[in-house]
Write a protein that holds these residues in place. Structure first.
Motif, PDB file in Angstrom:
ATOM      1  N   LYS A 126       0.774  -0.262   3.685  1.00 31.71           N
ATOM      2  CA  LYS A 126      -0.360  -1.287   3.378  1.00 31.71           C
ATOM      3  C   LYS A 126      -0.337  -2.722   3.775  1.00 31.71           C
ATOM      4  O   LYS A 126      -1.299  -3.295   4.503  1.00 31.71           O
ATOM      5  N   ASN A 127       0.882  -3.252   3.702  1.00 33.22           N
ATOM      6  CA  ASN A 127       1.344  -4.586   3.780  1.00 33.22           C
ATOM      7  C   ASN A 127       1.979  -4.706   5.219  1.00 33.22           C
ATOM      8  O   ASN A 127       2.606  -5.810   5.423  1.00 33.22           O
ATOM      9  N   GLU A 128       1.508  -3.930   6.361  1.00 34.48           N
ATOM     10  CA  GLU A 128       2.309  -3.984   7.579  1.00 34.48           C
ATOM     11  C   GLU A 128       2.030  -5.588   8.367  1.00 34.48           C
ATOM     12  O   GLU A 128       2.906  -5.971   8.746  1.00 34.48           O
ATOM     13  N   PHE A 132      -5.038   3.232  -0.411  1.00 31.71           N
ATOM     14  CA  PHE A 132      -4.428   2.453  -1.484  1.00 31.71           C
ATOM     15  C   PHE A 132      -3.468   3.385  -2.180  1.00 31.71           C
ATOM     16  O   PHE A 132      -2.495   2.955  -2.901  1.00 31.71           O
ATOM     17  N   SER A 133      -3.147   4.634  -1.690  1.00 31.89           N
ATOM     18  CA  SER A 133      -2.477   5.759  -2.137  1.00 31.89           C
ATOM     19  C   SER A 133      -1.045   5.357  -1.376  1.00 31.89           C
ATOM     20  O   SER A 133      -0.006   6.318  -1.846  1.00 31.89           O
ATOM     21  N   ALA A 134      -1.232   4.975  -0.252  1.00 40.52           N
ATOM     22  CA  ALA A 134       0.027   4.748   0.816  1.00 40.52           C
ATOM     23  C   ALA A 134       1.081   3.726   0.270  1.00 40.52           C
ATOM     24  O   ALA A 134       0.740   2.926  -0.825  1.00 40.52           O
ATOM     25  N   PRO A 190      -8.889  -4.787  16.151  1.00 44.39           N
ATOM     26  CA  PRO A 190      -8.894  -5.098  14.967  1.00 44.39           C
ATOM     27  C   PRO A 190      -7.241  -5.065  14.452  1.00 44.39           C
ATOM     28  O   PRO A 190      -6.590  -4.131  14.885  1.00 44.39           O
ATOM     29  N   ARG A 191      -7.108  -5.905  13.663  1.00 47.70           N
ATOM     30  CA  ARG A 191      -5.653  -5.959  13.033  1.00 47.70           C
ATOM     31  C   ARG A 191      -5.759  -5.236  11.911  1.00 47.70           C
ATOM     32  O   ARG A 191      -5.928  -5.887  10.886  1.00 47.70           O
ATOM     33  N   VAL A 192      -5.455  -3.966  11.741  1.00 47.52           N
ATOM     34  CA  VAL A 192      -5.619  -3.191  10.475  1.00 47.52           C
ATOM     35  C   VAL A 192      -4.250  -2.226  10.459  1.00 47.52           C
ATOM     36  O   VAL A 192      -3.764  -1.960  11.440  1.00 47.52           O
ATOM     37  N   LEU A 245      -9.248 -11.823   6.410  1.00 46.22           N
ATOM     38  CA  LEU A 245      -8.362 -10.299   6.820  1.00 46.22           C
ATOM     39  C   LEU A 245      -7.095 -10.134   6.613  1.00 46.22           C
ATOM     40  O   LEU A 245      -6.333 -11.225   6.581  1.00 46.22           O
ATOM     41  N   GLY A 246      -6.924  -8.981   6.355  1.00 52.15           N
ATOM     42  CA  GLY A 246      -5.557  -8.572   6.112  1.00 52.15           C
ATOM     43  C   GLY A 246      -5.326  -7.989   4.613  1.00 52.15           C
ATOM     44  O   GLY A 246      -6.583  -7.591   4.193  1.00 52.15           O
ATOM     45  N   TYR A 247      -4.294  -7.610   3.948  1.00 56.91           N
ATOM     46  CA  TYR A 247      -4.007  -7.135   2.897  1.00 56.91           C
ATOM     47  C   TYR A 247      -3.642  -8.188   1.723  1.00 56.91           C
ATOM     48  O   TYR A 247      -2.718  -8.799   2.156  1.00 56.91           O
TER      49      TYR A 247
END
Length: 361
Positions: free
Chosen positions: A84-86, A77-79, A129-131, A94-96
């Protein structure tokens, strides 16, 4: 009763209940101890929630995994937002999600005050995984796999105990609707609530709701979670849950309530900014039924677990004016409540001053 308040805490200039609850010993559940099975079943029938004591040889791995995930969350979360929202919000489970996508803790005029990363158990199991890259291209992915495995084991032990407690057998047992090799929307959600001075006074907390899940395994060391205990004449007022060292908070979601024929209670809860100056972190594992599991909801409709998940998620993300028009069975899972949560008037401003936790008996 387990929901009787034994103390209060000052919040927003008034004394608010701190609701007590049953504490369940995970080690005893793992052994299917008859007394503990009866205790956890009673907690779900009467309250819809309990504290799960994991501070033993059987549960400490889960506590260690939790600490690893908290460190991962601090890094992630510091990125920068772009990292983060790639992928963005890939699917509802799932996802941001950035701050402010949903209604906040205080209804009209407020938005949520958290950002969230959701990781699908199915995708972790399948090895694809899609992360976002900051996690996927680091040892953090292995940490997530370990944590999801631990959470899945813990929630399945609880589910099995509840099947036994409800005298279910064979295909009727709850765990046979939560098989590991069948598609589901089971997810690990990592939430970061930002200080009010960053989000502003109108992006605060998490709205009142029941969960879509069968069981939710929730970790947070910080104050902010409020629940509304069920009662015979409607539900009692919102009050805080005191964080308990070595424990997770567990509550029943809509799907398990439906699967129990409405015998189990579903937990009405929300998150409010107890200390508006702090960064608050919580980890929630949402164990959900297989996508094609069929049950009857609180309006008498037959729906699949996947359909219920998608309908309710849409309700969560709808503007408040549309939520107000929807049946309460959607946001609150058909649970009954009575009484106001907060004093009437506009959303109060949050002064950036630290809060001391002082409990009063």
């Amino acid at each position: 009763m387990s929901s009787e308040p034994v103390e209060t805490v000052e919040w927003q200039g008034r004394q608010v209940p701190v609701w007590s609850m049953r504490t369940i010993d995970y080690g005893l559940l793992l052994s299917q101890d008859p007394a503990e099975v009866e205790k956890v079943t009673k907690a779900c029938l009467e309250d819809g929630y309990f504290q799960l004591d994991l501070d033993s040889i059987d549960g400490r791995r889960m506590l260690e995994d939790r600490e690893s995930v908290l460190k991962l969350m601090d890094r992630f979360f510091s990125a920068p937002l772009e990292a983060k929202n790639e992928y963005g919000l890939i699917d509802s489970h799932l996802g941001y999600e950035p701050v402010g996508n949903r209604t906040g803790a205080f209804g009209p005029g407020s938005k949520d005050g958290y950002e969230m990363l959701k990781v699908s158990r199915d995708e972790i199991q399948q090895g694809a995984p899609r992360v976002p890259s900051p996690i996927k291209n680091s040892p953090d992915l292995h940490l997530l796999e370990q944590a999801i495995g631990s959470c899945n084991t813990v929630t399945k032990v609880i589910l099995s105990a509840l099947s036994t407690g409800m005298n279910l057998s064979g295909a009727e047992r709850f765990e046979n609707k939560h098989r590991n090799d069948r598609p589901s929307t089971t997810t690990l959600s990592m939430m970061h609530y930002l200080p009010a001075e960053i989000t502003g006074q109108h992006k605060i907390g998490h709205q009142k709701h029941t969960d879509i899940s069968s069981l939710t395994l929730l970790f947070s060391d910080q104050w902010g979670l409020q629940i509304r205990p069920p009662g015979e004449c409607g539900a009692k007022e919102m009050g805080f849950v005191a964080p308990k060292k070595g424990c997770a908070f567990v509550h029943v979601g809509d799907s398990l309530r439906f699967a129990s024929g409405m015998k189990f209670q579903s937990c009405i809860h929300r998150v409010v900014p107890f200390n508006p100056t702090e960064h608050r972190y919580s980890i929630a594992y949402f164990l959900r039924a297989e996508d094609d599991t069929m049950f009857m909801d609180s309006e008498g409709r037959y729906v699949t677990a996947k359909d219920w998940h998608d309908q309710k998620f849409k309700a969560f993300t709808d503007p408040w004016m549309y939520q107000a028009l929807a049946p309460k069975s959607m946001i609150l899972g058909g649970m009954t409540e009575a009484g106001a949560d907060d004093p009437e008037g506009p959303v109060p401003a949050y002064a950036p001053a630290p809060v001391e936790v002082e409990l009063k008996a």
